[in-house]
Scaffold this motif. Structure first.
Motif, PDB file in Angstrom:
ATOM      1  N   ARG A   1     -11.618  14.541  27.747  1.00  0.00           N
ATOM      2  CA  ARG A   1     -11.392  13.889  26.449  1.00  0.00           C
ATOM      3  C   ARG A   1     -11.535  14.859  25.279  1.00  0.00           C
TER       4      ARG A   1
ATOM      5  N   ASP B   1     -16.067  17.091  18.780  1.00  0.00           N
ATOM      6  CA  ASP B   1     -15.672  15.724  19.113  1.00  0.00           C
ATOM      7  C   ASP B   1     -16.755  15.173  20.039  1.00  0.00           C
ATOM      8  N   ARG B   2     -17.583  14.273  19.516  1.00  0.00           N
ATOM      9  CA  ARG B   2     -18.718  13.776  20.290  1.00  0.00           C
ATOM     10  C   ARG B   2     -18.312  12.814  21.408  1.00  0.00           C
ATOM     11  N   SER B   3     -17.030  12.471  21.489  1.00  0.00           N
ATOM     12  CA  SER B   3     -16.575  11.653  22.614  1.00  0.00           C
ATOM     13  C   SER B   3     -16.210  12.514  23.822  1.00  0.00           C
ATOM     14  N   ALA B   4     -16.100  13.833  23.622  1.00  0.00           N
ATOM     15  CA  ALA B   4     -15.837  14.728  24.758  1.00  0.00           C
ATOM     16  C   ALA B   4     -17.016  14.674  25.713  1.00  0.00           C
ATOM     17  N   ARG B   5     -16.739  14.689  27.004  1.00  0.00           N
ATOM     18  CA  ARG B   5     -17.807  14.549  27.981  1.00  0.00           C
ATOM     19  C   ARG B   5     -17.536  15.409  29.202  1.00  0.00           C
TER      20      ARG B   5
ATOM     21  N   THR C   1     -26.660  12.395  28.894  1.00  0.00           N
ATOM     22  CA  THR C   1     -25.467  11.574  28.652  1.00  0.00           C
ATOM     23  C   THR C   1     -24.182  12.266  29.069  1.00  0.00           C
TER      24      THR C   1
ATOM     25  N   LEU D   1     -22.451  13.954  27.164  1.00  0.00           N
ATOM     26  CA  LEU D   1     -21.575  13.938  25.996  1.00  0.00           C
ATOM     27  C   LEU D   1     -21.774  15.196  25.155  1.00  0.00           C
TER      28      LEU D   1
ATOM     29  N   CYS E   1     -22.744  17.346  22.188  1.00  0.00           N
ATOM     30  CA  CYS E   1     -23.781  17.101  21.179  1.00  0.00           C
ATOM     31  C   CYS E   1     -23.796  18.154  20.080  1.00  0.00           C
TER      32      CYS E   1
END
Length: 279
Positions: free
Chosen positions: A117, A125-129, A183, A185, A187
């Motif tokens: 993502r 981009d804090r939605s990258a995981r 998480t 995710l 950070c």
């Protein structure tokens, strides 16, 4: 012989180096090269020798030019870290360069992750995981690959200590991504540019030692630096030492090319207005 082949290649494609690196790793040339460097270093004759850099996780440069960089580091023996254990660092990090990493001596267990993502490599981009792709054991003579801002590795166990020989293309992505271990995710991000990191460090010391006397240099960095990390760091320090000098730069920074700097400038202006510090 094999190292000479690596040096002669001029390419930005890691695939052009893969076979020569495999042959170098399969020969005894690489171990002899590392051993010769260490012998010279202990005698105080090696280029780039700095005793302060020889520690777990620190790389010693064997060779570099405008295209490639090759060095080695030592990882001491490490017991297996269970999922419930407490690792040394609370986050995992990407690499900004394309790496081939050879293992000499011992073996290591690594968890493999892939970044998902992620649409832009230059903006947090804090939605990258991270998505786990499994675990592998790499024994002496084997190697693994890390794609820039795509593969993230987590060392889970090291037996008897290993020497990692790292071959990297000099071209690099702009950011190092940090992912929370709990998480998975994103950070945080940091600059992959060593020069930019040093400028941030120098700006902080300059502000501490010189106070308002540092304003001209801080203003120059805040306006002229090509790194958005340096621009914003310098501007923050400028605000602390000389708000009058900083305000015109801060207002202009709301049009900065980087979205993080623009949003930070707008927030800072709002905070200063609420605090009654705006003239």
């Amino acid at each position: 012989m094999h190292l000479g082949k690596l040096k002669s290649i001029r390419s930005h494609n890691i695939d052009d180096y893969r076979h020569p690196f495999e042959r170098l790793l399969a020969s005894d040339e690489l171990e002899q090269l590392v051993a010769r460097w260490l012998t010279r270093a202990l005698a105080g004759e090696a280029e780039n020798f700095d005793p302060g850099t020889i520690a777990s996780g620190s790389q010693i440069i064997l060779y570099k030019d405008d295209w490639i960089n090759m060095g080695f580091r030592y990882l001491p023996a490490q017991a297996a870290i269970e999922s419930s254990g407490q690792p040394e660092f609370p986050y995992l990090m990407s690499t900004p360069t394309h790496l081939l990493v050879g293992v000499l001596g011992g073996a290591m267990l690594i968890d493999l992750y892939e970044v998902r993502r992620l649409e832009r490599k230059d903006v947090l981009d804090r939605s990258a995981r991270l998505e786990r792709r499994g675990a592998r054991v790499f024994a002496s003579g084997s190697y693994f690959e890390q794609r820039p801002t795509q593969d993230v590795l987590d060392v889970r166990e090291v037996t008897t200590g290993v020497v990692l020989v790292e071959f990297a293309l000099r071209a690099q992505d702009p950011l190092v991504w940090h992912f929370d271990r709990t998480t998975m995710l994103a950070c945080n991000v940091s600059s992959s540019d060593v020069h930019a990191t040093r400028q941030q460090f120098c700006a902080a010391i300059l502000r501490r030692l010189c106070g308002a006397g540092a304003a001209p240099d801080l203003r120059w960095l805040a306006v002229r630096s090509p790194s958005h990390f340096v621009r914003w760091t310098a501007l923050k320090h400028l605000i602390e030492v000389d708000l009058v000098e900083a305000l015109p730069v801060l207002r202009a920074t709301t049009d900065d090319p980087h979205p993080h700097v623009r949003s930070a400038a707008l927030r800072t202006l709002e905070n200063l207005t609420r605090a009654g510090r705006m003239e």
